[in-house]
Design a protein around this motif. Structure first.
Motif, PDB file in Angstrom:
ATOM      1  N   LEU A   1       0.828  -1.203   0.000  1.00 47.69           N
ATOM      2  CA  LEU A   1       0.000   0.000   0.000  1.00 47.69           C
ATOM      3  C   LEU A   1       0.867   1.260   0.000  1.00 47.69           C
ATOM      4  CD1 LEU A   1      -2.602   1.578   0.201  1.00 47.69           C
ATOM      5  CD2 LEU A   1      -2.614   1.154   2.673  1.00 47.69           C
ATOM      6  N   LEU A   2       1.918   1.266   0.816  1.00 51.13           N
ATOM      7  CA  LEU A   2       2.797   2.441   0.862  1.00 51.13           C
ATOM      8  C   LEU A   2       3.431   2.711  -0.499  1.00 51.13           C
ATOM      9  CD1 LEU A   2       4.622   2.003   4.306  1.00 51.13           C
ATOM     10  CD2 LEU A   2       2.648   3.422   3.761  1.00 51.13           C
ATOM     11  N   ARG A   3       3.890   1.665  -1.153  1.00 52.75           N
ATOM     12  CA  ARG A   3       4.529   1.864  -2.458  1.00 52.75           C
ATOM     13  C   ARG A   3       3.496   2.243  -3.521  1.00 52.75           C
ATOM     14  NH1 ARG A   3       8.914   3.753  -2.304  1.00 52.75           N
ATOM     15  NH2 ARG A   3      10.049   2.661  -3.963  1.00 52.75           N
ATOM     16  N   THR A   4       2.250   1.801  -3.351  1.00 57.16           N
ATOM     17  CA  THR A   4       1.183   2.233  -4.265  1.00 57.16           C
ATOM     18  C   THR A   4       0.982   3.739  -4.156  1.00 57.16           C
ATOM     19  OG1 THR A   4       0.066   0.095  -4.018  1.00 57.16           O
ATOM     20  CG2 THR A   4      -1.237   1.916  -4.888  1.00 57.16           C
ATOM     21  N   LEU A   5       0.986   4.253  -2.914  1.00 63.13           N
ATOM     22  CA  LEU A   5       0.844   5.698  -2.705  1.00 63.13           C
ATOM     23  C   LEU A   5       2.055   6.448  -3.248  1.00 63.13           C
ATOM     24  CD1 LEU A   5      -0.600   5.646   0.923  1.00 63.13           C
ATOM     25  CD2 LEU A   5      -1.852   6.131  -1.180  1.00 63.13           C
TER      26      LEU A   5
ATOM     27  N   ASP B   1     -12.750   6.230   5.770  1.00 63.06           N
ATOM     28  CA  ASP B   1     -13.513   5.514   4.743  1.00 63.06           C
ATOM     29  C   ASP B   1     -13.170   6.031   3.345  1.00 63.06           C
ATOM     30  OD1 ASP B   1     -14.733   4.034   6.700  1.00 63.06           O
ATOM     31  OD2 ASP B   1     -16.584   5.209   6.725  1.00 63.06           O
ATOM     32  N   ILE B   2     -13.054   7.361   3.227  1.00 64.44           N
ATOM     33  CA  ILE B   2     -12.714   7.941   1.924  1.00 64.44           C
ATOM     34  C   ILE B   2     -11.323   7.508   1.490  1.00 64.44           C
ATOM     35  CG2 ILE B   2     -12.167  10.123   0.763  1.00 64.44           C
ATOM     36  CD1 ILE B   2     -14.512  11.360   2.226  1.00 64.44           C
ATOM     37  N   PHE B   3     -10.376   7.546   2.447  1.00 61.62           N
ATOM     38  CA  PHE B   3      -9.018   7.135   2.089  1.00 61.62           C
ATOM     39  C   PHE B   3      -8.978   5.658   1.721  1.00 61.62           C
ATOM     40  CE2 PHE B   3      -4.948   5.238   3.031  1.00 61.62           C
ATOM     41  CZ  PHE B   3      -4.109   6.020   2.252  1.00 61.62           C
ATOM     42  N   ASP B   4      -9.690   4.814   2.476  1.00 61.40           N
ATOM     43  CA  ASP B   4      -9.701   3.383   2.168  1.00 61.40           C
ATOM     44  C   ASP B   4     -10.235   3.135   0.761  1.00 61.40           C
ATOM     45  OD1 ASP B   4      -8.700   2.825   4.652  1.00 61.40           O
ATOM     46  OD2 ASP B   4     -10.620   2.245   5.544  1.00 61.40           O
TER      47      ASP B   4
ATOM     48  N   THR C   1      -7.969   1.583  -2.184  1.00 61.62           N
ATOM     49  CA  THR C   1      -8.399   0.347  -2.846  1.00 61.62           C
ATOM     50  C   THR C   1      -8.466   0.533  -4.357  1.00 61.62           C
ATOM     51  OG1 THR C   1      -9.688  -0.326  -0.907  1.00 61.62           O
ATOM     52  CG2 THR C   1     -10.273  -1.329  -3.023  1.00 61.62           C
ATOM     53  N   THR C   2      -8.991   1.671  -4.781  1.00 61.20           N
ATOM     54  CA  THR C   2      -9.075   1.955  -6.215  1.00 61.20           C
ATOM     55  C   THR C   2      -7.681   2.053  -6.827  1.00 61.20           C
ATOM     56  OG1 THR C   2     -11.162   3.132  -5.905  1.00 61.20           O
ATOM     57  CG2 THR C   2      -9.960   3.551  -7.942  1.00 61.20           C
ATOM     58  N   LEU C   3      -6.770   2.736  -6.120  1.00 59.57           N
ATOM     59  CA  LEU C   3      -5.398   2.853  -6.614  1.00 59.57           C
ATOM     60  C   LEU C   3      -4.753   1.485  -6.788  1.00 59.57           C
ATOM     61  CD1 LEU C   3      -3.522   5.795  -4.826  1.00 59.57           C
ATOM     62  CD2 LEU C   3      -4.241   5.620  -7.214  1.00 59.57           C
ATOM     63  N   GLN C   4      -4.936   0.619  -5.784  1.00 57.96           N
ATOM     64  CA  GLN C   4      -4.305  -0.696  -5.861  1.00 57.96           C
ATOM     65  C   GLN C   4      -4.877  -1.527  -7.005  1.00 57.96           C
ATOM     66  OE1 GLN C   4      -4.768  -1.660  -1.516  1.00 57.96           O
ATOM     67  NE2 GLN C   4      -2.618  -2.193  -1.685  1.00 57.96           N
ATOM     68  N   GLN C   5      -6.164  -1.358  -7.272  1.00 55.08           N
ATOM     69  CA  GLN C   5      -6.765  -2.087  -8.388  1.00 55.08           C
ATOM     70  C   GLN C   5      -6.237  -1.597  -9.731  1.00 55.08           C
ATOM     71  OE1 GLN C   5     -10.910  -1.358  -7.611  1.00 55.08           O
ATOM     72  NE2 GLN C   5     -11.122  -3.088  -6.189  1.00 55.08           N
TER      73      GLN C   5
END
Length: 612
Positions: free
Chosen positions: A89-93, A582-585, A589-593
């Motif tokens: 997740l960190l690397r996705t960001l 909730d907004i960040f989650d 999730t969308t970013l990771q997809q």
């Protein structure tokens, strides 16, 4: 208020998964040339980042259980997968921040560097401490400073995602209005003693009509008729032979339990060096501070420094002076396993000794119980063989030590063998014709069972339970009369009517909230009260009596009350933080997809193997 809350949750909402990059100094990398476990978008996921995340998760789990957790135990909880998810997740960001062109300059990175406590010296930032810490972590300065730059950039990205959220004050105000408004009321009980006329008895026709109308009340539950055999340690414990030698050996094995030296209840406050500890003791001795003040200065609590009861040897160099002190004394500094420390004595515990003769009875009983459990365990296989050969419960009881029994089992049966959870569970599930099995009991016993028949729920014959029906009819008739009497009284009560003029014993409440409780009232008392209008009077059924209640006042929350203000602020802050999370989650999730992730499982396995 909303703006302040927005800044607060914007800063810390994801902090739990973002500060891993600053943790884990001293953790080495994987041997060899492999430095990554995969890629997320254009970003590599380093071996060391996964190692640090895994270390942090294992430390957190160990703290939760109060003891060191092995990697195998942590893995059974899925901790390795949690750590991997975090670093991915960190690397996705980080990858998204790069794609958006979000970054910070060297000056901002240096500010972050100077603020890290591990790099501080007497005069502030210490380059030597920085260099040593990097060597211990297996990172170069460029790698670490790049990680700081990326962390700061993704923090900016997160802040942008959760900024501009709607104000939660209206939500908090609505909840406070609902939960904190209060009622003033007058209420009184009406019971059978207040009746002005006797309750007439039931005729046979009344009883039969009541029986027909309340069939569920007089229906026997499903009954499972079971034949069983069982054997428990208590049944054979008197037959177990325990030698005096075995008792003496168990006594010696537990000698620390029976022979305890003199002990002290001690607290230990550790310092970085002896000079600071000596200065702290001097401040206590002059009365400048208390020992509790010293503990608070270190950011600790008394529970954090409590050693419990310890003997003299456990204290090492501090043993003699601590044992020479009296309760309340603070002594030191003396070396401990954690460094120079001050010790406070809270109590003196005298030496205790329980002789072999005094302990022998309990030890013998314990050994006999162990022998009984072992005997049952050793003889379980022959019982299984008998069952496999088609033996009935009666056959098993005749050919073994097991005892035969029958039971009419219902969901309410809890006596005899039904006192065991294991039996109740199996009795509720066993089917007719099912092949018997041996099951364990919690005390080391065993049992087997067969289901002979099932009696479905059955209405008991009227003649068999005539007196039960009469008792139930009488109770209902009395309650009906009480409710009618209460309703008659309630109809005469006006807003200013005094209850005592009607022969009632009134009680008044001036500030009843929805969370309040009044002993002697029915479960729905508050619900009905808060549905009432001003001046309204109601009669509530309290089972064996009636409650007359009049609503005398409705008061909104006192918004100047500090406790109400604190509750409102907490509701607003929690709501805002929850919405932001909730907004960040959803965003993450969308970013990771949308981001391609490639993980080398072989490298993950190699890293995990280092922890085993």
């Amino acid at each position: 208020m909303a703006q302040k809350n927005s800044k607060r949750y914007g800063a810390w909402i994801i902090v739990g998964i973002l500060l891993l990059g600053l943790a884990g100094f001293g953790t080495g990398g994987l041997n060899g040339t492999v430095r990554t476990i995969g890629t997320v978008g254009d970003k590599e996921v380093s071996v060391t980042s996964y190692q640090r995340a895994l270390n942090e998760q294992i430390r957190a789990l160990s703290a939760q259980f109060g003891q060191q957790v092995t990697f195998q135990q942590a893995q059974s909880f899925g901790i390795d997968r949690v750590a991997l998810s975090q670093v991915v997740l960190l690397r996705t960001l980080d990858n998204e921040a790069d794609n958006l062109g979000v970054s910070v300059g060297d000056a901002r990175v240096f500010e972050r560097l100077q603020a890290i406590p591990q790099f501080q010296g007497a005069g502030g930032f210490n380059r030597d401490a920085y260099r040593v810490a990097l060597q211990q972590s297996g990172q170069t300065a460029i790698e670490f400073e790049n990680s700081l730059r990326e962390e700061t950039s993704r923090t900016l990205l997160q802040g942008a995602v959760v900024s501009g959220l709607p104000d939660a004050a209206a939500y908090a105000d609505t909840l406070i209005q609902f939960t904190s408004e209060t009622r003033a009321l007058t209420w009184a009980s009406v019971d059978v003693d207040t009746l002005t006329a006797p309750v007439p008895g039931a005729t046979d026709a009344d009883l039969r009509a009541f029986y027909d109308e309340n069939a569920d009340q007089f229906t026997a539950p499903e009954t499972r008729n079971i034949t069983y055999t069982w054997l428990t340690p208590a049944m054979i414990i008197d037959n177990m032979v325990v030698s005096d030698e075995a008792v003496a050996q168990l006594y010696q094995d537990r000698i620390a339990q029976f022979v305890q030296p003199e002990r002290r209840l001690v607290e230990r406050l550790v310092y970085f060096d002896e000079a600071r500890a000596a200065d702290a003791l001097a401040r206590v001795n002059t009365g400048e501070v208390t020992f509790e003040d010293l503990v608070a200065e270190r950011g600790l609590t008394l529970n954090d420094i409590d050693m419990g009861d310890v003997d003299q040897d456990t204290l090492g160099p501090a043993g003699d002076p601590v044992f020479a002190a009296v309760p309340g004394d603070v002594v030191g500094p003396y070396n401990s396993t954690l460094g120079p420390a001050l010790f406070r004595v809270n109590a003196m515990l005298a030496a205790q000794e329980t002789t072999l003769d005094d302990a022998a009875g309990n030890l013998r009983d314990e050994l006999a119980a162990q022998a009984a459990r072992a005997y049952i365990n050793d003889n379980a296989d022959p019982i299984v063989d008998l069952i496999a050969g088609g033996a009935t419960m009666a056959d098993i009881a005749e050919r073994t030590d097991m005892q035969l029994g029958t039971i009419a089992f219902t969901a309410d049966t809890t006596d005899g063998i039904a006192a065991y959870d294991a039996f109740r569970s199996e009795a509720a599930a066993v089917q007719e014709g099912q092949f018997p099995e041996i099951f364990d009991l919690s005390d080391g016993g065993v049992f087997a069972m067969t289901l002979d028949s099932i009696t479905p729920p059955t209405l008991r014959p009227f003649e068999d339970i005539r007196e039960d029906v009469r008792a139930a009819w009488d109770a209902q008739a009395r309650q009906n009369a009480v409710m009618a009497q209460a309703q008659e009284l309630a109809e005469t009560i006006l807003p200013l009517t005094s209850f005592d003029t009607l022969g009632l014993a009134p009680q008044s409440e001036t500030a009843l909230s929805r969370r309040s409780f009044i002993e002697g009232t029915p479960p729905d008392f508050n619900t009905q009260l808060f549905e009432m209008t001003m001046g309204e009077t109601r009669v509530l059924d309290a089972g064996d009596r009636a409650i007359i209640v009049r609503l005398d006042g409705i008061a909104p929350p006192d918004l100047s009350d500090p406790s109400v203000i604190a509750q409102r602020d907490a509701l607003a802050e929690n709501a805002a933080a929850g919405i932001a999370q909730d907004i960040f989650d959803a965003y993450a999730t969308t970013l990771q997809q949308q981001t391609e992730t490639r993980i080398n499982q072989a490298t993950i396995n190699a890293v995990n193997a280092q922890f085993q």
